[in-house]
Scaffold this motif. Structure first.
Motif, PDB file in Angstrom:
ATOM      1  N   THR C 179     -32.677   6.692   9.578  1.00 14.55           N
ATOM      2  CA  THR C 179     -33.116   7.937  10.200  1.00 14.55           C
ATOM      3  C   THR C 179     -33.530   7.642  11.631  1.00 14.55           C
ATOM      4  N   ILE C 180     -33.538   8.698  12.475  1.00 13.04           N
ATOM      5  CA  ILE C 180     -33.999   8.443  13.827  1.00 13.04           C
ATOM      6  C   ILE C 180     -35.219   9.301  14.139  1.00 13.04           C
ATOM      7  N   GLN C 181     -35.801   9.893  13.135  1.00 16.54           N
ATOM      8  CA  GLN C 181     -37.035  10.644  13.358  1.00 16.54           C
ATOM      9  C   GLN C 181     -38.197   9.669  13.250  1.00 16.54           C
ATOM     10  N   LEU C 182     -39.062   9.665  14.260  1.00 14.02           N
ATOM     11  CA  LEU C 182     -40.057   8.599  14.340  1.00 14.02           C
ATOM     12  C   LEU C 182     -40.993   8.581  13.135  1.00 14.02           C
ATOM     13  N   SER C 183     -41.441   9.763  12.726  1.00 16.99           N
ATOM     14  CA  SER C 183     -42.392   9.786  11.609  1.00 16.99           C
ATOM     15  C   SER C 183     -41.720   9.296  10.327  1.00 16.99           C
ATOM     16  N   GLU C 184     -40.434   9.604  10.189  1.00 17.59           N
ATOM     17  CA  GLU C 184     -39.745   9.144   8.978  1.00 17.59           C
ATOM     18  C   GLU C 184     -39.511   7.643   9.013  1.00 17.59           C
ATOM     19  N   ILE C 185     -39.274   7.116  10.220  1.00 19.47           N
ATOM     20  CA  ILE C 185     -39.111   5.665  10.331  1.00 19.47           C
ATOM     21  C   ILE C 185     -40.364   4.971   9.829  1.00 19.47           C
ATOM     22  N   VAL C 186     -41.507   5.525  10.200  1.00 21.47           N
ATOM     23  CA  VAL C 186     -42.759   4.925   9.738  1.00 21.47           C
ATOM     24  C   VAL C 186     -42.883   5.074   8.218  1.00 21.47           C
ATOM     25  N   GLU C 187     -42.563   6.276   7.732  1.00 17.40           N
ATOM     26  CA  GLU C 187     -42.686   6.493   6.285  1.00 17.40           C
ATOM     27  C   GLU C 187     -41.789   5.539   5.505  1.00 17.40           C
ATOM     28  N   MET C 188     -40.615   5.208   6.082  1.00 10.50           N
ATOM     29  CA  MET C 188     -39.701   4.285   5.420  1.00 10.50           C
ATOM     30  C   MET C 188     -40.331   2.908   5.212  1.00 10.50           C
ATOM     31  N   GLN C 189     -41.358   2.611   6.043  1.00 13.06           N
ATOM     32  CA  GLN C 189     -41.923   1.264   5.989  1.00 13.06           C
ATOM     33  C   GLN C 189     -43.089   1.161   5.022  1.00 13.06           C
ATOM     34  N   ARG C 190     -43.258   2.176   4.175  1.00 18.73           N
ATOM     35  CA  ARG C 190     -44.341   2.138   3.209  1.00 18.73           C
ATOM     36  C   ARG C 190     -44.215   0.933   2.265  1.00 18.73           C
ATOM     37  N   GLY C 191     -42.959   0.583   1.963  1.00 23.69           N
ATOM     38  CA  GLY C 191     -42.750  -0.553   1.072  1.00 23.69           C
ATOM     39  C   GLY C 191     -42.892  -1.893   1.760  1.00 23.69           C
ATOM     40  N   GLY C 192     -42.886  -1.917   3.044  1.00 27.18           N
ATOM     41  CA  GLY C 192     -42.967  -3.186   3.783  1.00 27.18           C
ATOM     42  C   GLY C 192     -42.497  -2.950   5.194  1.00 27.18           C
ATOM     43  N   TRP C 193     -43.156  -3.588   6.164  1.00 27.57           N
ATOM     44  CA  TRP C 193     -42.777  -3.373   7.557  1.00 27.57           C
ATOM     45  C   TRP C 193     -41.354  -3.852   7.777  1.00 27.57           C
ATOM     46  N   PHE C 194     -40.696  -3.215   8.745  1.00 29.62           N
ATOM     47  CA  PHE C 194     -39.295  -3.554   8.979  1.00 29.62           C
ATOM     48  C   PHE C 194     -39.111  -4.994   9.442  1.00 29.62           C
ATOM     49  N   ILE C 195     -40.126  -5.527  10.116  1.00 30.88           N
ATOM     50  CA  ILE C 195     -39.964  -6.899  10.578  1.00 30.88           C
ATOM     51  C   ILE C 195     -39.896  -7.845   9.387  1.00 30.88           C
ATOM     52  N   TRP C 196     -40.438  -7.364   8.238  1.00 32.79           N
ATOM     53  CA  TRP C 196     -40.385  -8.153   7.008  1.00 32.79           C
ATOM     54  C   TRP C 196     -39.141  -7.802   6.200  1.00 32.79           C
ATOM     55  N   THR C 197     -38.892  -6.507   6.023  1.00 30.13           N
ATOM     56  CA  THR C 197     -37.753  -6.128   5.187  1.00 30.13           C
ATOM     57  C   THR C 197     -36.429  -6.428   5.878  1.00 30.13           C
ATOM     58  N   GLY C 198     -36.405  -6.323   7.195  1.00 29.17           N
ATOM     59  CA  GLY C 198     -35.144  -6.598   7.895  1.00 29.17           C
ATOM     60  C   GLY C 198     -34.969  -8.059   8.242  1.00 29.17           C
ATOM     61  N   HIS C 199     -35.926  -8.863   7.852  1.00 27.08           N
ATOM     62  CA  HIS C 199     -36.049 -10.300   8.171  1.00 27.08           C
ATOM     63  C   HIS C 199     -35.281 -10.776   9.407  1.00 27.08           C
ATOM     64  N   ILE C 200     -34.218 -11.571   9.288  1.00 27.53           N
ATOM     65  CA  ILE C 200     -33.688 -12.253  10.475  1.00 27.53           C
ATOM     66  C   ILE C 200     -33.248 -11.283  11.585  1.00 27.53           C
ATOM     67  N   PRO C 201     -32.357 -10.325  11.309  1.00 26.95           N
ATOM     68  CA  PRO C 201     -31.952  -9.439  12.415  1.00 26.95           C
ATOM     69  C   PRO C 201     -33.118  -8.636  12.984  1.00 26.95           C
ATOM     70  N   ALA C 202     -34.061  -8.275  12.140  1.00 24.98           N
ATOM     71  CA  ALA C 202     -35.197  -7.507  12.658  1.00 24.98           C
ATOM     72  C   ALA C 202     -36.036  -8.367  13.576  1.00 24.98           C
ATOM     73  N   PHE C 203     -36.186  -9.618  13.218  1.00 26.40           N
ATOM     74  CA  PHE C 203     -36.999 -10.501  14.058  1.00 26.40           C
ATOM     75  C   PHE C 203     -36.318 -10.737  15.402  1.00 26.40           C
ATOM     76  N   ILE C 204     -34.992 -10.986  15.339  1.00 26.67           N
ATOM     77  CA  ILE C 204     -34.253 -11.139  16.597  1.00 26.67           C
ATOM     78  C   ILE C 204     -34.351  -9.860  17.415  1.00 26.67           C
ATOM     79  N   GLY C 205     -34.214  -8.738  16.707  1.00 28.01           N
ATOM     80  CA  GLY C 205     -34.331  -7.443  17.368  1.00 28.01           C
ATOM     81  C   GLY C 205     -35.672  -7.292  18.057  1.00 28.01           C
ATOM     82  N   PHE C 206     -36.742  -7.732  17.383  1.00 27.18           N
ATOM     83  CA  PHE C 206     -38.081  -7.615  17.968  1.00 27.18           C
ATOM     84  C   PHE C 206     -38.176  -8.431  19.247  1.00 27.18           C
TER      85      PHE C 206
END
Lengths: 378, 153, 343
Positions: C179-206
């Motif tokens: 999704t590209i709606q900011l509030s929904e992006i946050v809601e998606m992370q209820r199970g775990g922050w994206f830097i954790w769930t997206g692991h390697i690509p998310a970390f590189i992305g960060f």
């Protein structure tokens, strides 16, 4: 392909490009004083650098012609104020050698220790400013923290922090303070810990390395041709350390290395100065326990007259090969007193160094040749 | 090379050189103005002398004459020579530039021009490097008077 | 919420506009306070890194020092160069400040506190922040000063280039979020922050996001636009008083926006791990601000440690390293999501 070529020619006709001039200075953060450079620029690329000098010209050479030799010593403080002690030393040595006064070892050793402390203070300040010029603002504060300790030693010894006027003809103005040896030793211990910190902060920083390595390369031949000297020239492999070449004061008694590098780029110039601080500590460590008990001042005549003739004395200041050239007609004033300033000589290489580089490189080059503007303007 | 050896070598070049006698630090040579560039080039090119480092270039006002003093060093042999040129022409003093032999002379010759009014032929860009462009007179000359000078005695 | 309150004593249409005005005024206030606070924070952080105290006289820990400085700037005379383009010179600061203000309105401080929650959130932020370059460019162009001009030209090169990496990193994260709606992006992370769930690509992305974000907000090591040792003050050399203050505040607010975006995209916005404190009202906003200020602190750490890059190195870094990395990163992320390899 052909189409593209035509397109480019078409654009070249339509879009007119031209070189333009940029005045860097007289008030500019990178010129470290009041100096102006007229840059000829093509976009960001530098085509020509023309320094415009004289904003703080005080005609010290003319003043010297009307002053006695004792007075001249105090004028030299204001040339390269960061190596004021060495400048004083140059004039005192000139007069002492001309008159044949041989000072005792105590005076020689104290002069050398103070000169090396001054050199370290100067290089510390330069290190801080070098960081600032490349954009790392914190280095300045770190450098001043350690420089403060040297200034305190100076203050305790002779009452002044920067322009010390500690040398007089035939000796020193005061004897050293009782704490002098102790505090210098404390400083050496402190600074041996901090100097690797300097290295970690800047020398091992990848951005700093990229900014300085391969920038402003000067070959040994160019350095000699342009008359450059000091750490700037030693980074290109030119052996020009007067302390080694023509030892004066106590430099003949100590064992130290002349720091040389062969790359000739900005990083080499940077590294030479860092290594010189190590050598300065090395020199001080060798001398600090050897100060003999003796007079701190030799007996001299009240009015000093140089014999007729020409005299030249060279010393190694923090910036390089400082020469004092006096012409005397036998009177108490010189007829001509010339300061051959290392900054003025080094400035000459700047144009060559900065050819076809970016504006950012000019700032780095200017910083690594380490000029002091009052030394240029005199 | 020692002072005496250098002197005998230079004498063999037969360039009308005058050697200054007495207890001098370095070999001091007085050169006729028209022989200056010839001697300079020879001093630099000859492998025995190899004077490649212009240490200092000093303009001098001797009172009657104007002159320039060159301190030249050799980085290979570690010896130094002092060249002196003089002219009695105070209106239009004129020497050959050594800028093409030692590029280090570039700024220094401008300085001598600025303070003493000594012109250097073939210098690419002789300017009043320290003083203003419109400054009247040559301030380091002995006969220069400055009404604002507080040091005059 | 405010709308309901207002509806009680005025007609619906009027209430709608009154609500807009109230929100605008509140955000202007937040903007000013945030700017002042960040300036104070920068000075304290700088002091901390530089073995000194920083402002410490006015108010507790010198907190009012920046207020005093702002008052000084407001009361200063406006000076400008002769021969400047008056109109462009005048409006340039507003481009910068309005862009920053608009972007701020999208920042989801908490589930309740977000002024403007549209479904195009992420793209709206990137679109709006890229307007800023126009302001800086105009300021450099219109000042009739060569230093400003060079600064403006550099900003054009720099900000447009780094916009690409930021955009691509955001795309990477939206692939993960779906999704590209900011509030929904946050809601998606209820199970775990994206830097954790997206692991390697998310970390590189960060990492790419932080580098590009620092460049985007013109801060060291990418402050070539101002580059005080080279250009004096760069594009805002010829601004004084409030004109300068606008640029200055906008720079700090932009830094906050970049950090807030980083927190939203990678660190779960207003959420704490394992739903700690999720049911206490308004704690989300505090968590969000604390997280954002930590990222801001990181950016300040960069500034007071690193030297500056040169212009060609800046472009090499972007075009030869960051863009290829982020392009590959999108593909890797897409494959991971497709294979279900995310946590």
């Amino acid at each position: 392909m052909e189409n593209q070529m035509e397109n480019q020619e078409f654009l070249a006709d339509k879009i007119r490009t031209q070189e333009y001039q940029l005045n860097m200075g007289p008030q500019h953060p990178a010129t470290h004083g009041v100096m102006r450079m007229i840059l000829q620029l093509d976009g960001e690329e530098i085509k020509n650098v023309e320094p415009v000098l004289g904003y703080i010209h005080r005609s010290i050479e003319k003043m010297c012609e009307k002053s006695s030799y004792k007075q001249i010593i105090h004028l030299t403080d204001r040339l390269d104020y960061l190596s004021s002690h060495m400048n004083n030393e140059a004039v005192t040595l000139l007069v002492e050698n001309a008159l044949g006064i041989e000072v005792n070892d105590r005076i020689k050793i104290i002069r050398t220790i103070i000169a090396e402390l001054t050199r370290m203070a100067s290089h510390q300040l330069w290190w801080g400013v070098m960081g600032m010029d490349t954009g790392a603002l914190t280095t300045f504060m770190y450098a001043f923290r350690d420089r403060e300790l040297i200034n305190e030693i100076m203050e305790e010894t002779c009452g002044a922090r920067l322009t010390m006027n500690y040398n007089i003809i035939g000796g020193l103005r005061y004897d050293i303070h009782d704490n002098f040896v102790k505090r210098v030793k404390e400083f050496i211990v402190h600074f041996k810990e901090k100097l690797p910190e300097y290295d970690n902060l800047l020398s091992n920083n990848v951005i700093f390395r990229k900014r300085t390595e391969g920038v402003g390369i000067m070959t040994k031949e160019q350095v000699i041709a342009y008359g450059m000297n000091g750490p700037t020239a030693r980074a290109s492999g030119f052996e020009c350390d007067i302390r080694k070449k023509l030892p004066y004061s106590a430099y003949g008694m100590v064992d130290f290395e002349e720091v040389l590098r062969t790359e000739g780029d900005a990083f080499a110039r940077y590294k030479v100065r860092i290594d010189e601080m190590w050598q300065s500590m090395n020199i001080i460590e060798q001398l600090i326990d050897k100060i003999p008990e003796d007079d701190f001042r030799m007996k001299t005549k009240p009015i000093i007259k140089l014999p007729k003739g020409d005299f030249l004395q060279r010393v190694e200041t923090a910036r390089g090969d400082f020469g004092v050239y006096a012409m005397s007609d036998g009177g108490k004033n010189p007829t001509r007193f010339k300061f051959r300033s290392p900054s003025f000589a080094n400035l000459h290489g700047l144009n060559k160094m900065s050819e076809n580089t970016k504006i950012g490189d000019l700032v780095v080059n200017f910083s690594t040749i380490d000029v002091v503007v009052p030394d240029i303007d005199r | 090379m020692k002072k005496e050896e250098l002197q005998s070598l230079l004498e063999s070049w037969s360039l009308d050189l005058t050697f200054i006698e007495g207890e001098t630090q370095f070999l001091e040579v007085e050169v006729p103005a028209e022989k200056l560039s010839e001697l300079s080039l020879k001093l630099k090119e000859e492998s025995d002398t190899a004077f490649d480092y212009l240490f200092a270039l000093t303009g001098v006002d001797y009172g009657k004459d104007l002159g320039v003093v060159y301190h030249i060093e050799s980085t290979t042999h570690n010896h130094m020579i002092v060249l002196k040129v003089k002219t009695s022409d105070r209106e239009n003093p004129n020497f050959d530039s050594v800028n093409d032999i030692w590029p280090a002379a570039y700024f220094n010759e401008s300085e001598a021009y600025d303070f003493f009014g000594i012109k250097f032929n073939n210098h690419p860009h002789l300017t009043r490097i320290f003083m203003d462009e419109d400054w009247k007179g040559w301030p380091m000359r002995k006969d220069y008077t400055d009404e604002f000078n507080m040091l005059t005695r | 919420m405010i709308l309901e309150l207002l509806n009680q004593f005025m007609p619906a249409e009027v209430a709608f506009y009154v609500e807009l005005v109230i929100i605008a005024v509140v955000y202007l206030g937040v903007f000013a306070l945030l700017g002042l606070f960040l300036v104070w924070m920068e000075r304290r952080v700088a002091g901390f890194f530089q073995l000194r105290l920083g402002p410490n006289r006015r108010g507790p820990s010198g907190l009012f020092q920046t207020v005093a400085d702002a008052l000084k700037l407001v009361s200063k005379e406006l000076t400008a160069t002769e021969g400047r383009d008056k109109f462009l010179h005048g409006i340039a600061p507003y481009f910068v400040i309005v862009a920053a203000l608009m972007a701020l309105s999208l920042i989801p401080f908490s589930a309740e506190l977000q002024a403007f929650d549209i479904n195009l959130g992420v793209f709206f932020v990137t679109a709006v922040t890229s307007i800023e370059v126009v302001g800086i460019f105009l300021a450099g162009w219109a000042s009739n000063n060569k230093y400003s001009l060079i600064g403006g030209m550099r900003s054009g090169i720099q900000m447009i280039s780094y916009e690409l990496s930021i955009g691509m990193t955001i795309v990477t994260m939206t692939v993960l979020a779906g999704t590209i709606q900011l509030s929904e992006i946050v809601e998606m992370q209820r199970g775990g922050w994206f830097i954790w769930t997206g692991h390697i690509p998310a970390f590189i992305g960060f990492m790419v996001f932080m580098i590009a974000g620092t460049a985007e907000s013109n801060r060291t090591p990418f402050d070539l636009v101002e580059a005080e040792s080279e250009l004096g003050a760069g594009f805002h050399s010829e601004y004084s008083g409030m004109g300068f203050a606008y640029f200055f505040l906008a720079e700090f607010v932009n830094m906050f926006i970049i950090s807030a975006m980083a927190v939203t995209l990678f660190f779960g916005g207003w959420l704490l791990p394992f739903e700690i404190g999720a049911d206490i009202p308004f704690v989300g906003a505090i968590i969000f601000v604390v997280k954002t200020l930590s990222v801001v602190f990181l950016m300040m750490w960069f500034r007071w440690t690193f030297p500056r890059l040169r212009i060609d190195q800046l472009l090499t870094l972007e075009w030869k390293y960051l863009i290829p990395i982020s392009m590959v990163n999108i593909v890797v992320m897409a494959i991971l999501v497709w294979l279900g390899l995310t946590f």
